[in-house]
Write a protein that holds these residues in place. Structure first.
Motif, short mmCIF file in Angstrom:
data_model
loop_
_atom_site.label_atom_id
_atom_site.label_comp_id
_atom_site.label_asym_id
_atom_site.label_seq_id
_atom_site.Cartn_x
_atom_site.Cartn_y
_atom_site.Cartn_z
N ASN A 231 0.37 -1.48 -0.03
CA ASN A 231 -0.08 0.28 0.18
C ASN A 231 1.24 1.58 -0.16
O ASN A 231 0.55 2.32 -0.66
CB ASN A 231 -0.82 0.23 0.92
N TYR A 235 0.21 3.67 -2.99
CA TYR A 235 -0.33 5.11 -3.01
C TYR A 235 1.03 6.20 -2.58
O TYR A 235 0.35 7.21 -1.72
CB TYR A 235 -1.12 5.14 -1.60
N ASP A 258 4.68 6.45 4.81
CA ASP A 258 4.96 6.92 3.34
C ASP A 258 5.11 8.50 3.56
O ASP A 258 4.45 8.93 3.67
CB ASP A 258 4.78 5.92 1.97
N TYR A 276 -13.89 -1.52 1.38
CA TYR A 276 -13.42 0.04 1.43
C TYR A 276 -11.93 0.86 0.55
O TYR A 276 -11.00 0.61 1.42
CB TYR A 276 -13.34 0.84 2.79
N ARG A 277 -12.75 1.45 0.23
CA ARG A 277 -11.29 2.13 -1.43
C ARG A 277 -11.43 3.92 -0.99
O ARG A 277 -12.57 4.11 -1.41
CB ARG A 277 -11.28 1.58 -2.38
N VAL A 278 -10.16 4.52 -0.67
CA VAL A 278 -10.76 6.33 -0.39
C VAL A 278 -11.30 6.51 -2.61
O VAL A 278 -11.92 6.78 -2.36
CB VAL A 278 -9.84 6.97 -0.12
N SER A 283 -7.57 2.76 -6.97
CA SER A 283 -7.20 1.12 -6.65
C SER A 283 -7.61 0.47 -7.69
O SER A 283 -6.12 0.04 -7.35
CB SER A 283 -8.36 1.14 -4.96
N THR A 289 -8.32 -4.33 -4.66
CA THR A 289 -8.86 -5.15 -4.12
C THR A 289 -10.20 -4.57 -2.80
O THR A 289 -11.40 -4.79 -2.65
CB THR A 289 -9.59 -7.07 -4.01
N GLY A 290 -9.31 -3.87 -2.14
CA GLY A 290 -10.05 -3.61 -1.06
C GLY A 290 -9.76 -3.84 -0.23
O GLY A 290 -11.40 -3.77 1.22
N LEU A 291 -9.67 -5.05 0.20
CA LEU A 291 -9.43 -6.35 1.92
C LEU A 291 -8.41 -6.41 2.23
O LEU A 291 -8.24 -6.82 3.32
CB LEU A 291 -9.85 -7.60 0.73
N GLY A 292 -7.40 -5.68 1.32
CA GLY A 292 -5.56 -5.99 2.08
C GLY A 292 -5.84 -5.84 3.69
O GLY A 292 -5.13 -6.16 4.41
N LEU A 293 -6.57 -4.02 3.26
CA LEU A 293 -6.03 -3.80 5.18
C LEU A 293 -7.11 -4.34 6.11
O LEU A 293 -6.86 -4.93 7.59
CB LEU A 293 -6.21 -1.93 5.13
N1 LIG Z 1 -0.19 3.84 3.00
C1 LIG Z 1 -1.33 4.05 1.86
N2 LIG Z 1 -1.72 5.89 1.50
C2 LIG Z 1 -2.80 6.41 1.46
N3 LIG Z 1 -3.59 5.47 1.07
C3 LIG Z 1 -3.96 4.59 1.79
C4 LIG Z 1 -3.20 3.47 2.34
N4 LIG Z 1 -3.07 1.93 2.49
C5 LIG Z 1 -4.17 2.32 2.42
N5 LIG Z 1 -5.04 3.76 1.73
C6 LIG Z 1 -6.35 3.51 0.97
O1 LIG Z 1 -6.70 2.45 1.53
C7 LIG Z 1 -7.68 1.95 0.93
C8 LIG Z 1 -7.93 0.15 1.48
O2 LIG Z 1 -6.90 -0.15 1.77
P1 LIG Z 1 -6.58 -2.00 0.96
O3 LIG Z 1 -5.12 -2.44 1.11
O4 LIG Z 1 -7.65 -2.20 1.82
O5 LIG Z 1 -7.19 -2.35 -0.26
P2 LIG Z 1 -6.80 -2.02 -1.72
O6 LIG Z 1 -5.34 -1.63 -1.44
O7 LIG Z 1 -7.45 -1.10 -2.34
O8 LIG Z 1 -6.66 -2.94 -2.26
P3 LIG Z 1 -5.73 -4.67 -1.78
O9 LIG Z 1 -7.33 -5.47 -1.02
O10 LIG Z 1 -5.50 -4.86 -3.08
O11 LIG Z 1 -4.27 -4.19 -0.74
C9 LIG Z 1 -6.75 1.93 -0.45
O12 LIG Z 1 -8.01 1.74 -1.30
C10 LIG Z 1 -6.50 3.40 -0.24
O13 LIG Z 1 -7.70 4.27 -0.79
#
Ligand SMILES: Nc1ncnc2c1ncn2[C@@H]1O[C@H](COP(=O)(O)OP(=O)(O)OP(=O)(O)O)[C@@H](O)[C@H]1O
Ligand SMILES: [Mg+2]
Length: 325
Positions: A231, A235, A258, A276-278, A283, A289-293
């Motif tokens: 992430n 980002y 970061d 959830y994605r900002v 993204s 996919t918005g599942l990472g966090l």
């Molecule tokens: N380091 C970061 N800086 C800015 N925004 C972030 C950061 N990490 C996460 N985000 C925001 O949080 C949202 C959710 O993050 P998450 O990792 O769950 O999903 P993703 O990165 O979109 O997809 P993936 O499931 O492939 O990780 C992201 O879509 C992004 O908008």
């Protein structure tokens, strides 16, 4: 009472007639008194039961809006307390079930939506290729590459979904042990050097005690680090991604900082929610996919800690979590 009566009647026929008569009167009075008490108690029991039945029927038909409306007479006050507790418990169980049902419906909706996007894209590229683009050397390779990228996204989504469902159903068993923190972080960071170089970002591991041991499920904590570093790199368009460990008494705090786009305050609480994605478009375009966090949050919580985040739009973000040492 009956034994006593029998004894007194026996006495009345065994000699002294006057005393015996008095005794019979007394016995009769006692019997009548017993009958009255019996009738009184029977009526009271019937009334109590009717009252309890009414309260239960009202609960069944959802006639009470709050527990305060439940009233039973004075000597049933203990029971009233129990019924109120039961009512509140049922209310909260129902609210929980409704909430879970809503989450399940939303989750299914999100999953179908996320699956549809790459599948439609792959379908589109294949159809275009079949309709003649396969012989057009200026596009055929790039269409295949794009279709391929979407199959990779699809597979990443399925892996994340499997992880989420395993974690949430409690099937994910953690295997806790001690391991060296420096080797752990160094190995992960090596994997990301090409990605950082590609974006011209510095990837920094702050100095740490090379003998420091941390305790947890190494594989799952690796997944946490990979998701957070990915992430941070994803980002951040310029600057650096810094990883460090801050030593605390019986634990330590691992942070990933970061200098990226940051997260607006109103989104900060929600970034750990599934899907959830900002910035949805950005993204998704990057294969997110918005599942990472959500996965990160579950794994850290399974270790008994919480993930924390601070961020300033335009300046950068810092994600951190604690582990035992
Ligand atoms: N380091 C970061 N800086 C800015 N925004 C972030 C950061 N990490 C996460 N985000 C925001 O949080 C949202 C959710 O993050 P998450 O990792 O769950 O999903 P993703 O990165 O979109 O997809 P993936 O499931 O492939 O990780 C992201 O879509 C992004 O908008
Ligand atoms: Mg991510």
């Amino acid at each position: 009472m009956l034994t006593c009566t029998a004894f007194l009647i026996t006495l009345s026929f065994s000699g002294e007639p006057l005393t015996a008569r008095y005794l019979i009167y007394i016995i009769l009075c006692l019997l009548m008194l017993q009958a009255f008490i019996g009738i009184f108690l029977y009526r009271k029991r019937k009334r109590d039961l009717r009252e309890i039945k009414e309260v239960i029927s009202k609960i069944i038909t959802n006639s009470y809006k709050s527990a305060e409306e439940i009233h039973l007479r004075g000597d049933l006050s203990e029971l009233q307390k129990e019924i109120k507790t039961m009512f509140l418990k049922t209310q909260s169980d129902i609210a929980n079930l409704k909430r879970l049902e809503q989450i399940r419906t939303e989750f299914l909706g999100n999953v179908s939506h996320e699956l549809r996007t790459p599948i439609f894209a792959i379908q589109g590229f294949i159809e275009t290729l079949l309709n003649g683009a396969i012989d057009d050397s200026s596009v055929n390779r790039s269409f295949l590459a794009k279709a391929n990228q979407h199959t990779l996204n699809l597979s990443a989504l399925l892996n994340d979904l499997i992880d989420i469902s395993m974690i949430e159903s409690g099937e994910m068993l953690l295997s806790f042990r001690y391991f060296n923190a420096y080797e752990f972080l160094e190995e992960i960071i090596q994997e990301f050097i090409p990605k950082a170089q590609e974006k011209n970002l510095s990837l920094i591991l702050l100095p740490l005690d090379s003998s420091l041991k941390i305790y947890g499920d190494k594989q799952r904590l690796r997944q946490v680090m990979v998701n957070l570093i990915m992430n941070a790199l994803k980002y951040t368009d310029a600057g650096s991604v810094t990883i460090g460990i801050a030593d605390e008494a019986e634990r330590c705090r691992i942070f990933i900082r970061d200098t990226g786009i940051g997260i607006p305050a109103e989104d900060l609480k929600r970034v750990f929610e599934r899907f959830y994605r900002v910035d949805k478009d950005r993204s998704r375009m990057m294969g997110g996919t918005g599942l990472g966090l959500a996965i990160v949050k579950h794994i850290v919580e399974a270790h008994g800690f919480k993930v924390e985040v601070t961020s300033e739009p335009g300046k950068g973000s810092e994600f951190s979590f604690r582990v035992k040492k």
